[in-house]
Write a protein that holds these residues in place. Sequence first.
Motif, PDB file in Angstrom:
ATOM      1  N   PHE A  40       2.574  14.992  11.493  1.00 13.98           N
ATOM      2  CA  PHE A  40       1.633  14.469  10.428  1.00 13.98           C
ATOM      3  C   PHE A  40       0.550  15.696  10.033  1.00 13.98           C
ATOM      4  CE2 PHE A  40       2.338   9.884  11.706  1.00 13.98           C
ATOM      5  CZ  PHE A  40       3.225   9.870  11.005  1.00 13.98           C
ATOM      6  N   GLN A  62       8.546   6.823   1.149  1.00 11.49           N
ATOM      7  CA  GLN A  62       7.909   6.134   2.311  1.00 11.49           C
ATOM      8  C   GLN A  62       7.750   4.673   1.751  1.00 11.49           C
ATOM      9  OE1 GLN A  62       6.863   7.567   5.303  1.00 11.49           O
ATOM     10  NE2 GLN A  62       8.381   9.241   4.411  1.00 11.49           N
ATOM     11  N   ASP A 145       2.204   4.952  14.671  1.00 12.65           N
ATOM     12  CA  ASP A 145       2.486   6.013  13.650  1.00 12.65           C
ATOM     13  C   ASP A 145       0.978   5.842  12.850  1.00 12.65           C
ATOM     14  OD1 ASP A 145       4.575   6.759  14.483  1.00 12.65           O
ATOM     15  OD2 ASP A 145       5.946   6.208  12.897  1.00 12.65           O
ATOM     16  N   MET A 146       0.607   4.699  12.559  1.00 15.18           N
ATOM     17  CA  MET A 146      -0.408   4.702  11.575  1.00 15.18           C
ATOM     18  C   MET A 146      -1.774   5.038  12.326  1.00 15.18           C
ATOM     19  SD  MET A 146      -1.632   3.069   8.892  1.00 15.18           S
ATOM     20  CE  MET A 146      -2.418   4.571   8.419  1.00 15.18           C
ATOM     21  N   MET A 149      -1.474   8.876  11.938  1.00 10.42           N
ATOM     22  CA  MET A 149      -1.731   9.651  10.640  1.00 10.42           C
ATOM     23  C   MET A 149      -3.035   9.422  10.159  1.00 10.42           C
ATOM     24  SD  MET A 149      -1.207  10.691   7.706  1.00 10.42           S
ATOM     25  CE  MET A 149       0.504  10.897   7.443  1.00 10.42           C
ATOM     26  N   TYR A 304      -1.046   9.036   2.675  1.00  8.85           N
ATOM     27  CA  TYR A 304      -1.658   7.971   3.581  1.00  8.85           C
ATOM     28  C   TYR A 304      -1.289   6.420   3.049  1.00  8.85           C
ATOM     29  CZ  TYR A 304      -5.384   5.641   6.442  1.00  8.85           C
ATOM     30  OH  TYR A 304      -6.037   4.874   7.388  1.00  8.85           O
ATOM     31  N   HIS A 331       2.385   3.842   6.273  1.00  6.87           N
ATOM     32  CA  HIS A 331       2.744   4.055   7.696  1.00  6.87           C
ATOM     33  C   HIS A 331       2.906   2.798   8.439  1.00  6.87           C
ATOM     34  CE1 HIS A 331       2.708   8.348   6.746  1.00  6.87           C
ATOM     35  NE2 HIS A 331       1.666   8.170   5.844  1.00  6.87           N
TER      36      HIS A 331
END
Length: 468
Positions: A40, A62, A145-146, A149, A304, A331
């Motif tokens: 990221f 996404q 993943d969140m 990021m 984001y 995400h």
Amino acid sequence: MHSVLAYLYRLSPVSLQSVLLSAFSAHLNRQRYGGRFPEFRALLEESQWWDRNRLRAWQEEQLRRVLSHAYEHVPYYRETFRHHGYDPARFQGLEDLQKLPVLDRDIVKHRVADLKSRALPPGGLTEGHTSGTTGSPITLFYDADMIAMNYAVMDRQYRWAGLRMEQDGDRAAVLRGNVIVPLEQKQPPYWRHNRALNQLIFSSFHLSPQNLGDFLAALREFAPAVLDGYPSSLYVLAKLLLNEGERLPLKAAITSSETLYDFQREAIEAAFTCRVFDYYAAAERVIFSVECDHHAGHHLCEEYGVTELLDEHDLPVADGTEGFMVGTSLHNLGMPLIRYRTTDRGALKANQCSCGRPLALMEDVTTKAEDVLRLRDGRLISPSVLTHPFKPLDSIEGSQLIQTALDRLLIRLVPGGKFTDSDRQHLVRELKARLGDDMRIDIELVGELPRTSRGKFKWVINEVGTGL
């Protein structure tokens, strides 16, 4: 900190507290800077220069993934999509979002279980909470993943400020809501060393004119490159320095979590002879916006999430017109929030930043205006540090704090159906842990909370003044 570690921390001497703090931070760092963080980070370094067409195409790819996952694995969205006749298999683009209803905090609060993905194991999610400055915090869940990021975006903002984050990064002094020093402690050190992130974390609860010399001596010895904290806390420290004719040169100051006013920015920049880099980050992890070194507004981090500005009827507003900030995470598959309506308001700028980055620009968020509390012993307390006692409670529909005297705080509560004596005791105990045992705390149960003539709500009100 986890409850057992927090208990051991309180019982430990100062030197061991720094060791425990560093160990806990190192544990969090593996989560924050591991996994896909490097990927990221590299993406954000490149994508900040993408043209609008390429950025939009990336967002749509996404978003397609998020909508498909939500339909397949999240009960609330399967139900909602079917009710509105939406099939993510026929995805057309960002415009698809307008086919879906806005998600409000009441739905999230009462249907949190149905908003969690069934494709991820329960242990694979990290629990979080909103600040509760609207009076009613909600529980949230983030996937790996969140989290990665989120810290990659924060890392990019540090780099925009000319700083380096992570363990080998620039030294940082931190002034936030961390309860790291016992409130009853009357002698320095009013700080602890987090070696895992090269930070000196200061207690905002001990910030007073009497303790300024100790704070300043510690800051100069540590020699940080950056001061990171709540605007109100940094402003208090800046004013104390300026009142004494002192300066402490830094590379940059980082502020967030509250509205940053012009007078605060001016004082902080004068006291620390550097520029302030402010950022806005919704706890729901749907919107993140940051200042670059041109300070022309806040760049929306469009990698984001997708941000919309809507009026009270959930219709788009024109650029330059203030609206409610509505965000969709790109995400967080663990608990995807799609068209989540925050309680904050902002406006998009029509122009592009002179830095050359095509990322959209947003005006400052102006709905986080709260007062600083002043205590009998001279300490000045940021309202943001008072949100923490409210976060674990799901039995409060609304709250408001009014300081009526140096040693008296009135809390107006709109209780939910499950508000108990235990909840009341928790609030009093946790607030006293931050404000002192001599603070008289009265809790008044009400049916609704007052708003201004313009319909605005203020969570913390100081009726005694700050003396600054």
